[in-house]
Design an enzyme around this catalytic site. Structure first.
Site, PDB file in Angstrom:
ATOM      1  N   TYR A   1      19.715 -50.503  -0.602  1.00 31.60           N
ATOM      2  CA  TYR A   1      20.463 -49.290  -0.919  1.00 31.60           C
ATOM      3  C   TYR A   1      20.389 -48.336   0.264  1.00 31.60           C
ATOM      4  CZ  TYR A   1      21.099 -50.061  -5.970  1.00 31.60           C
ATOM      5  OH  TYR A   1      21.496 -50.516  -7.197  1.00 31.60           O
TER       6      TYR A   1
ATOM      7  N   LYS B   1      24.285 -51.716  -0.613  1.00 31.73           N
ATOM      8  CA  LYS B   1      25.029 -50.655  -1.301  1.00 31.73           C
ATOM      9  C   LYS B   1      25.151 -49.547  -0.270  1.00 31.73           C
ATOM     10  CE  LYS B   1      24.707 -47.030  -4.745  1.00 31.73           C
ATOM     11  NZ  LYS B   1      23.987 -46.482  -5.894  1.00 31.73           N
TER      12      LYS B   1
END
Length: 182
Positions: free
Chosen positions: A35, A63
């Site tokens: 992330y 992400k």
């Protein structure tokens, strides 16, 4: 993506790359999604660092919530980290997104994957909902939206506070205009 694990960004990735990331990926033994959400963490993982992480076995996806750095990366499947760049991510060949609005408009967002020729039109239709669900820090607005829709998801944990009346009204109006709430 197979069910796997996520690695949130942190100073350890910059200071001791790749050892901690290697250890996490090895322990997971499954696909890992990194992330990059600098607005939440205060730390950005630039694309060159993400490229290094892509060389680690099991680190397979990112992400990406730094919209300025949204780009395909060799060795990493790209997922949108913000609703408003989902269409752009798909146009770049991305895999999908980890998105707030999908919790209330999932079928329509899925159509952006399945109907690329209508992607821009669908994205334009969703933009007011994206804005309403960004009226304050998430998960505050999405929990308010889900509660308004009758899904008892409860409140937020400290240090977050519930949406105030003005924020709830923005969310309610968007849900009504989108046809999700009467």
């Amino acid at each position: 993506m197979e069910r796997g694990s996520g690695i949130p960004p942190g100073p350890f990735l910059h200071a001791a790359l790749p050892n901690p990331a290697c250890q996490i990926a090895k322990a997971a033994g499954k696909p890992v999604m990194v992330y990059n959400v600098p607005a939440r963490t205060g730390i950005d993982m630039p694309n060159d660092l993400l490229g290094e992480l892509a060389q680690i076995e099991h680190i397979d996806y990112v992400k990406q919530a730094n919209n300025a750095n949204l780009a395909p990366l060799d060795g990493l499947g790209l997922y949108a980290g913000d609703d408003d760049v989902f269409a752009r991510t798909l146009e770049l060949g991305g895999c999908g997104g980890v998105l707030v609005a999908s919790q209330v408009a999932g079928p329509l967002m899925r159509r952006m994957v399945d109907e690329p020729d209508r992607r821009a039109e669908i994205d334009a239709r969703l933009r007011p909902l994206y804005r309403a669900l960004s009226v304050t820090t998430n998960p505050i607005p999405i929990k308010a939206a889900l509660n308004l829709l009758g899904h008892r998801v409860g409140g937020v944990r400290l240090p977050l506070v519930e949406a105030d009346e003005a924020e709830i009204e923005v969310i309610r109006t968007a849900l009504i205009e989108f046809g999700l709430l009467r």
